[in-house]
Write a protein that holds these residues in place. Structure first.
Motif, PDB file in Angstrom:
ATOM      1  N   ALA A  30       4.032 -56.700   6.984  1.00 54.07           N
ATOM      2  CA  ALA A  30       3.401 -55.643   7.611  1.00 54.07           C
ATOM      3  C   ALA A  30       2.153 -55.851   7.926  1.00 54.07           C
ATOM      4  N   ASN A  31       1.485 -55.093   9.047  1.00 49.46           N
ATOM      5  CA  ASN A  31       0.298 -55.306   9.872  1.00 49.46           C
ATOM      6  C   ASN A  31      -0.355 -53.919   9.843  1.00 49.46           C
ATOM      7  N   PRO A  32      -0.997 -53.562   8.672  1.00 47.62           N
ATOM      8  CA  PRO A  32      -1.545 -52.238   8.591  1.00 47.62           C
ATOM      9  C   PRO A  32      -2.709 -52.000   9.437  1.00 47.62           C
ATOM     10  N   TYR A  33      -3.332 -52.899   9.660  1.00 47.83           N
ATOM     11  CA  TYR A  33      -4.569 -53.121  10.353  1.00 47.83           C
ATOM     12  C   TYR A  33      -4.388 -54.177  11.488  1.00 47.83           C
ATOM     13  N   GLU A  34      -5.244 -54.215  12.413  1.00 47.20           N
ATOM     14  CA  GLU A  34      -5.394 -55.304  13.298  1.00 47.20           C
ATOM     15  C   GLU A  34      -5.953 -56.454  12.672  1.00 47.20           C
ATOM     16  N   ARG A  35      -5.225 -57.438  12.649  1.00 48.15           N
ATOM     17  CA  ARG A  35      -5.558 -58.834  12.132  1.00 48.15           C
ATOM     18  C   ARG A  35      -5.647 -58.922  10.709  1.00 48.15           C
ATOM     19  N   VAL A  36      -4.743 -57.919   9.957  1.00 48.24           N
ATOM     20  CA  VAL A  36      -4.633 -57.830   8.611  1.00 48.24           C
ATOM     21  C   VAL A  36      -3.164 -58.097   8.434  1.00 48.24           C
ATOM     22  N   PHE A  37      -2.456 -58.552   7.105  1.00 51.10           N
ATOM     23  CA  PHE A  37      -1.085 -58.722   7.040  1.00 51.10           C
ATOM     24  C   PHE A  37      -1.095 -58.790   5.694  1.00 51.10           C
ATOM     25  N   CYS A  38       0.218 -58.168   5.123  1.00 53.51           N
ATOM     26  CA  CYS A  38       0.773 -58.352   3.876  1.00 53.51           C
ATOM     27  C   CYS A  38       2.242 -58.311   3.971  1.00 53.51           C
ATOM     28  N   GLY A  39       2.971 -59.103   3.103  1.00 51.63           N
ATOM     29  CA  GLY A  39       4.337 -59.243   3.222  1.00 51.63           C
ATOM     30  C   GLY A  39       4.826 -59.731   2.020  1.00 51.63           C
ATOM     31  N   ILE A  40       6.041 -59.613   1.667  1.00 46.83           N
ATOM     32  CA  ILE A  40       7.044 -60.177   0.385  1.00 46.83           C
ATOM     33  C   ILE A  40       8.155 -60.826   1.184  1.00 46.83           C
ATOM     34  N   GLU A  41       8.373 -62.131   0.432  1.00 44.10           N
ATOM     35  CA  GLU A  41       9.479 -63.138   0.657  1.00 44.10           C
ATOM     36  C   GLU A  41      10.129 -63.489  -0.507  1.00 44.10           C
ATOM     37  N   TYR A  42      11.454 -63.508  -0.183  1.00 40.84           N
ATOM     38  CA  TYR A  42      12.515 -64.093  -1.318  1.00 40.84           C
ATOM     39  C   TYR A  42      13.082 -65.377  -0.691  1.00 40.84           C
ATOM     40  N   LEU A  43      12.856 -66.317  -1.780  1.00 44.75           N
ATOM     41  CA  LEU A  43      13.364 -67.524  -1.489  1.00 44.75           C
ATOM     42  C   LEU A  43      14.373 -68.119  -2.457  1.00 44.75           C
ATOM     43  N   TYR A  44      15.458 -68.885  -2.098  1.00 44.94           N
ATOM     44  CA  TYR A  44      16.475 -69.505  -2.724  1.00 44.94           C
ATOM     45  C   TYR A  44      16.513 -70.797  -2.325  1.00 44.94           C
ATOM     46  N   GLY A  45      16.754 -71.739  -3.331  1.00 42.14           N
ATOM     47  CA  GLY A  45      17.019 -73.131  -2.877  1.00 42.14           C
ATOM     48  C   GLY A  45      17.963 -73.880  -3.869  1.00 42.14           C
ATOM     49  N   GLN A  46      18.627 -74.952  -3.417  1.00 42.10           N
ATOM     50  CA  GLN A  46      19.551 -75.735  -4.461  1.00 42.10           C
ATOM     51  C   GLN A  46      19.425 -77.030  -3.974  1.00 42.10           C
ATOM     52  N   ARG A  47      19.647 -77.865  -5.300  1.00 44.14           N
ATOM     53  CA  ARG A  47      19.639 -79.388  -5.035  1.00 44.14           C
ATOM     54  C   ARG A  47      20.795 -79.869  -5.629  1.00 44.14           C
ATOM     55  N   THR A  48      21.280 -81.070  -5.137  1.00 50.74           N
ATOM     56  CA  THR A  48      22.400 -81.526  -5.786  1.00 50.74           C
ATOM     57  C   THR A  48      22.269 -83.028  -5.599  1.00 50.74           C
ATOM     58  N   ASP A  49      22.523 -83.892  -6.903  1.00 48.79           N
ATOM     59  CA  ASP A  49      22.527 -85.292  -7.082  1.00 48.79           C
ATOM     60  C   ASP A  49      23.458 -86.114  -6.647  1.00 48.79           C
ATOM     61  N   VAL A  50      23.639 -87.485  -6.696  1.00 50.67           N
ATOM     62  CA  VAL A  50      24.603 -88.205  -6.100  1.00 50.67           C
ATOM     63  C   VAL A  50      25.468 -87.920  -7.248  1.00 50.67           C
ATOM     64  N   SER A  51      24.895 -87.874  -8.523  1.00 50.09           N
ATOM     65  CA  SER A  51      25.992 -87.578  -9.969  1.00 50.09           C
ATOM     66  C   SER A  51      26.774 -86.613  -9.682  1.00 50.09           C
TER      67      SER A  51
END
Length: 504
Positions: A465-486
């Protein structure tokens, strides 16, 4: 003795010619004094009426019109220059009301005859803009944390043929991890553990806050540029240590660029618009020292060639003692297509990777790779971006090894393939959203350690969101996965909230 007529002066009788002369002189002096006291030349006219007294200008109103110029000899001049030079001996300072003087400029504060410190110098700084320099901010939607600040307007310093724009932003990140990850400040999915451990962690920081200085000046018929930008991601992940770190430091003149900036192998228009600092796992977002030449072909096509700083990520065999060597720079070329709302480029990288064992000849190998990237804006509200990167021995351009050990005394270049897609959409004038998905795959070469990275994925979606000029606030969801050679795997979930303030 004859007497003059008996004039009355202020109720007093005066007799005799001498007394008549004295009376007339008194009348003249008193009339002149009264006229001078009532002269409107130094004050605005006042209308006669019941509210005339209320309409008289106050001291605050009059000071609003003061020309606030200052010099070491005269800190503040409250007297109009023309009026004071015309009559140095006037008693203006003794008047009951201060004088009215010229109106100052509305947008600038002159500090001397040559330099203008401006808070809104759009017209003054616009003449220093060029198509090449403003390329990164063209076609971008709001809440882009990668694009360089627009040069026109804002906080600028202008002196004749030289102008400097001060830019950047303050960004505070509140992070909550629901699974272990050894990268608390940015979501680096290669740092996800695969041993099955569990745990949560909270983290608050402002390390992504940024400050930049964009300086431009005229050299004959060209505009030269020097750009410096840094953030506070230097040092360690310790919450008490946030060292200033150099992001960009380069200069442009015409088609020539030298310094540290985005590698020619990347495409800034295709960098994901995430609140997370890391971005996609396959996105090439490397900045390094380089010397580059850009050559336009026509108004849509251009080519570029560069020599750049080589950096190698080498997993050394356990029975070998030595060090990685970079005897030559990386050589990169690209061809780029640009229109008002569409950008596409193909970049090619070739490099020589070496290893110097103790008491043995230098071992060298040739490595190369391609990066296809682009972006397009639809209906002015949606930007879609994508990237495909692949090659042998170029994994360090995306946070993975270039060379891996394949045995106790052997090693091999590591083939890599990555892709990414994302979209940035403006919902309303004050709301934007972005999603990004990317994946990175490394070949399973025989002899690798079982704990080596095999593949990883990254997903992010946010609402800002940009409630005012040059001001922002936000929320983010992140998901990650890693797999090894094994085959061992791990995953991580994170929620990040950000609050920020862009400099004008």
């Amino acid at each position: 003795m004859k007497y003059c007529r008996r004039p009355y002066v202020l109720g007093l009788e005066v007799y005799g010619r001498k007394r008549c002369k004295l009376a007339f002189m008194a009348i003249s002096i008193l009339m002149l004094t009264k006229a001078t006291a009532q002269s409107p030349t130094r004050l605005p006219p006042i209308e006669v009426g019941s509210n005339a007294e209320a309409e008289r200008p106050t001291l605050q109103t009059l000071l609003h019109h003061v020309n606030w110029q200052s010099t070491p000899e005269a800190p503040i001049d409250l007297i109009d220059d023309a009026q004071s030079s015309a009559d140095d001996s006037s008693a203006a300072l003794d008047a009951l009301e201060p004088p009215v003087v010229s109106e100052p400029a509305a947008t600038s504060l002159p500090d001397s005859d040559d330099v203008v410190f401006a808070t809104d110098a759009a017209e003054l700084s616009q003449e220093f803009q060029t198509t090449a320099y403003e390329r990164e901010s063209r076609g971008e939607l709001q809440n882009n944390f990668v694009a360089q600040p627009d040069f026109a307007g804002g906080i600028s310093i202008i002196s004749g043929d030289v102008a400097m724009k001060i830019g950047g932003y303050v960004k505070a990140d509140l992070i909550q991890d629901y699974n272990p990850i050894d990268s608390p400040d940015s979501f680096v999915t290669t740092a996800i553990p695969t041993d099955g451990e569990s745990g949560k962690r909270a983290r608050f920081h402002a390390r992504q806050s940024r400050l930049s200085f964009d300086t431009r000046w005229r050299i004959e018929d060209r505009i030269a540029r020097a750009y410096i930008e840094g953030d506070f991601f230097g040092g360690t992940t310790d919450s008490t240590v946030s060292l200033y770190r150099l992001r960009h430091a380069y200069g442009n003149i015409g088609r020539f660029t030298a310094g540290q900036t985005w590698t020619t192998f990347t495409d800034p228009s295709a960098v994901p618009q995430t609140l997370d600092f890391e971005g996609g796992v396959s996105n090439v977002n490397r900045r390094q020292g380089l010397v580059r030449w850009d050559q336009p072909i026509n108004n849509r096509w251009s080519v570029a060639v560069s020599v750049e700083n080589p950096r190698v990520d080498f997993i050394t065999p356990v029975l070998v003692t030595g060090e990685a060597r970079t005897e030559t720079p990386d050589f990169i070329s690209r061809i780029r297509y640009e229109r008002d709302r569409t950008e596409f480029q193909v970049a090619y990288l070739m490099r020589e990777i070496g290893f110097q064992p103790e008491d043995a000849p230098l071992i060298k190998s040739f490595a190369s790779g391609f990066n296809f990237s682009g972006s397009a804006v639809f209906h002015e509200d949606t930007k879609v971006y994508s990237q495909i990167m692949f090659g042998d021995g170029i994994g360090s351009y995306r946070g993975s090894p270039d060379v891996v050990a394949t045995g106790p005394s052997t090693a091999s270049l590591l083939p890599v393939f990555g892709w990414m897609i994302g979209a940035h959409h403006r919902l309303t004038e004050r709301w934007t959203t972005n999603f990004t998905y990317s994946a990175l795959y490394l070949d399973d070469i025989a002899g690798q350690a079982s704990t080596n990275l095999r593949n990883t994925t990254y997903f992010a979606v946010n609402l800002i969101a940009n409630p005012y000029e040059r001001v922002f606030c936000g929320i983010e969801y992140l998901y990650g996965q890693r797999t090894d050679v094994s085959g061992a795997a791990g995953h991580a979930n994170r929620v990040q909230m950000s609050f920020g303030f862009f400099l004008p």
